[in-house]
Scaffold this motif. Structure first.
Motif, short mmCIF file in Angstrom:
data_model
loop_
_atom_site.label_atom_id
_atom_site.label_comp_id
_atom_site.label_asym_id
_atom_site.label_seq_id
_atom_site.Cartn_x
_atom_site.Cartn_y
_atom_site.Cartn_z
N PRO A 1 -4.07 0.27 -8.95
CA PRO A 1 -4.65 1.02 -10.32
C PRO A 1 -6.14 1.51 -10.04
O PRO A 1 -6.91 1.03 -9.19
CB PRO A 1 -4.78 -0.29 -11.30
CG PRO A 1 -3.90 -1.38 -10.89
CD PRO A 1 -3.96 -1.07 -9.26
N ARG A 2 -6.53 2.35 -10.91
CA ARG A 2 -7.92 3.04 -11.03
C ARG A 2 -9.06 1.84 -10.80
O ARG A 2 -8.91 0.76 -11.57
CB ARG A 2 -8.19 3.68 -12.21
CG ARG A 2 -9.39 4.74 -12.19
CD ARG A 2 -9.27 5.38 -13.54
NE ARG A 2 -8.38 6.70 -13.09
CZ ARG A 2 -9.02 7.74 -12.59
NH1 ARG A 2 -10.21 7.70 -12.52
NH2 ARG A 2 -8.26 8.54 -12.38
N GLY A 3 -9.92 2.35 -10.09
CA GLY A 3 -11.32 1.27 -9.80
C GLY A 3 -10.79 0.26 -8.74
O GLY A 3 -11.75 -0.55 -8.16
N GLY A 4 -9.66 0.25 -8.18
CA GLY A 4 -9.32 -0.59 -6.97
C GLY A 4 -9.79 -0.09 -5.63
O GLY A 4 -10.50 0.99 -5.58
N ARG A 5 -9.37 -0.62 -4.78
CA ARG A 5 -10.11 -0.43 -3.27
C ARG A 5 -8.84 -0.38 -1.96
O ARG A 5 -8.09 -1.07 -2.32
CB ARG A 5 -10.91 -1.65 -2.94
CG ARG A 5 -11.88 -1.40 -1.84
CD ARG A 5 -12.90 -2.52 -1.68
NE ARG A 5 -12.14 -3.78 -1.43
CZ ARG A 5 -12.15 -5.00 -1.86
NH1 ARG A 5 -12.85 -5.03 -3.17
NH2 ARG A 5 -11.52 -5.88 -1.74
N VAL A 6 -9.19 0.54 -1.20
CA VAL A 6 -8.02 0.71 -0.07
C VAL A 6 -8.78 0.76 1.03
O VAL A 6 -9.82 1.23 1.29
CB VAL A 6 -7.58 2.09 -0.32
CG1 VAL A 6 -6.50 2.44 1.02
CG2 VAL A 6 -6.53 2.11 -1.46
N THR A 7 -8.23 -0.09 1.95
CA THR A 7 -8.81 -0.57 3.41
C THR A 7 -7.98 -0.14 4.33
O THR A 7 -6.99 -0.25 4.54
CB THR A 7 -9.26 -1.75 3.35
OG1 THR A 7 -9.89 -2.45 2.40
CG2 THR A 7 -9.84 -2.26 4.64
N LEU A 8 -8.78 0.61 5.52
CA LEU A 8 -8.03 1.04 6.66
C LEU A 8 -8.52 0.40 7.77
O LEU A 8 -9.97 0.42 7.95
CB LEU A 8 -8.00 2.55 6.69
CG LEU A 8 -7.22 3.10 7.94
CD1 LEU A 8 -5.88 2.75 8.18
CD2 LEU A 8 -7.62 4.86 8.08
N ARG A 9 -7.69 -0.29 8.67
CA ARG A 9 -8.46 -0.79 9.85
C ARG A 9 -7.71 -0.67 11.10
O ARG A 9 -6.35 -0.17 10.73
CB ARG A 9 -8.76 -2.40 9.75
CG ARG A 9 -9.60 -2.87 8.72
CD ARG A 9 -9.77 -4.43 8.73
NE ARG A 9 -8.65 -5.01 8.20
CZ ARG A 9 -8.42 -5.37 6.98
NH1 ARG A 9 -9.53 -5.44 6.21
NH2 ARG A 9 -7.40 -5.93 6.56
N ILE B 1 -2.60 -1.43 13.44
CA ILE B 1 -3.28 -0.68 12.33
C ILE B 1 -2.93 -1.28 11.07
O ILE B 1 -1.82 -2.00 10.85
CB ILE B 1 -2.63 0.55 12.26
CG1 ILE B 1 -3.00 1.39 13.87
CG2 ILE B 1 -3.33 1.54 11.14
CD1 ILE B 1 -1.93 2.71 13.72
N GLU B 2 -3.99 -1.61 10.34
CA GLU B 2 -3.85 -2.15 8.91
C GLU B 2 -4.12 -1.30 7.77
O GLU B 2 -5.32 -0.72 7.62
CB GLU B 2 -4.56 -3.57 8.95
CG GLU B 2 -4.07 -4.62 9.63
CD GLU B 2 -4.84 -5.88 9.54
OE1 GLU B 2 -4.34 -6.96 9.90
OE2 GLU B 2 -5.90 -5.92 9.26
N VAL B 3 -3.23 -1.21 6.52
CA VAL B 3 -3.74 -0.62 5.41
C VAL B 3 -3.27 -1.73 4.10
O VAL B 3 -2.25 -2.10 3.98
CB VAL B 3 -2.68 0.54 5.16
CG1 VAL B 3 -2.93 1.17 3.76
CG2 VAL B 3 -2.81 1.48 6.21
N ALA B 4 -4.58 -1.92 3.50
CA ALA B 4 -4.65 -3.17 2.66
C ALA B 4 -4.85 -2.38 1.39
O ALA B 4 -5.91 -1.40 1.32
CB ALA B 4 -5.66 -4.23 3.01
#
Ligand code: ADP
Length: 275
Positions: free
Chosen positions: A168-176, A188-191
């Motif tokens: 949902p809007r306001g959240g966070r996506v992390t790529l490592r 590779i991680e997508v959180a």
């Protein structure tokens, strides 16, 4: 074991006729194959008119003298819908090709950083539109992954796309990305901080057409095949995939392991002769 009449003996020695079971299983297998063939033909036929439609839209958007503002807006909507349709149909085609073993992969040593950045480029507009923050610190530029550039960008792009869809809007996506503890592999991680996945669905989400029923409101018209394509492509590269989540509302973490290029060869130690 079957006797000549097609009957099987149970543990207690009783005879059971399983010819019906065998027939049903064969019929199901045939129906499954026919369904796969039908989906492949359908995807192929649906894909054909999409390319000229795309070209036509592009020509209209670049018409000399420009278009009235309203027409521009309508064309932009048509473009977005068409892109969505192309993605769905391409996924369907890939599912069929993976099933039939018809995908040929290149095996190139690729910069991990370049693959991840290209995948990010493709999804940046969606992250912005959804009001999501991106956490990305880059990776060691010396790391090389072995594989097909287009397919690996597609795999990571697909995971990022899902993270955006289900957060949902306001959240966070992390790529490592980086080295794994397992020698010869990169991780590779997508959180995301999104709606999460119930424990009983963590493995099933990689199956064809599997969707978490509670997610259908968030799905924006998916078919439940993106992750099966991700798994198929990663496994064709000699890698593996896994999903983790502490449950509904707790976000999700997708991990992909891929073989690294320039694997260090074990050192050949020459022993002095005569020993
Ligand atoms: P879809 O087109 O439905 O998104 P996918 O194969 O990509 O198909 O995903 C299968 C299902 O896995 C989705 O329908 C959704 O329920 C779940 N899913 C995938 N990614 C996420 C995520 N990042 N967060 C929560 N659920 C997810």
């Amino acid at each position: 074991f079957l006797d000549p009449m097609g009957r099987a003996k149970t543990m207690t020695g009783a005879c059971v006729d399983i010819t019906d079971y065998v027939r049903t299983r064969e019929a199901l297998k045939l129906a499954d194959r026919q369904k796969d063939d039908f989906l492949a033909t359908l995807a192929h036929e649906l894909r054909n008119p999409l390319s000229p439609l795309r070209t036509g839209l592009h020509l209209l958007q670049n018409l000399k003298g420009g278009l009235p503002r309203q027409a521009d807006q309508v064309l932009a909507i048509m473009q977005r819908q068409l892109d969505h349709m192309v993605r769905l149909v391409d996924d369907l085609l890939d599912v069929a090709r993976i099933q039939q073993g018809k995908i040929l992969l290149r095996q190139d040593p690729l910069s991990l950083q370049a693959v991840l950045e290209q995948a990010l480029e493709g999804v940046q507009a969606l992250l912005d539109a959804q009001g999501l923050a991106l956490v990305w610190g880059g990776v060691d530029p010396a790391l090389r992954v072995m594989g097909d550039p287009t397919r690996l960008v597609q795999v990571v792009g697909n995971l990022l796309n899902n993270a955006a869809k289900y957060t949902p809007r306001g959240g966070r996506v992390t790529l490592r990305g980086g080295e794994d503890t397992q020698p010869g592999m990169l991780l590779i991680e997508v959180a995301d901080t999104g709606i999460g996945i119930p424990p009983d669905m963590l493995e099933r989400v990689f199956e064809r057409f599997a969707q978490v029923p509670d997610h259908l409101d968030h799905a924006q018209g998916g078919l439940g095949i993106g992750l099966s394509v991700v798994k198929g492509l990663v496994e064709m590269h000699g890698g593996r995939v896994a999903a983790e989540s502490a449950g509904p509302g707790a976000g999700s973490l997708f991990r992909i392991w891929l073989p690294r290029a320039e694997r260090p060869e074990p050192l050949e130690v020459a022993l002095p002769s005569g020993r």
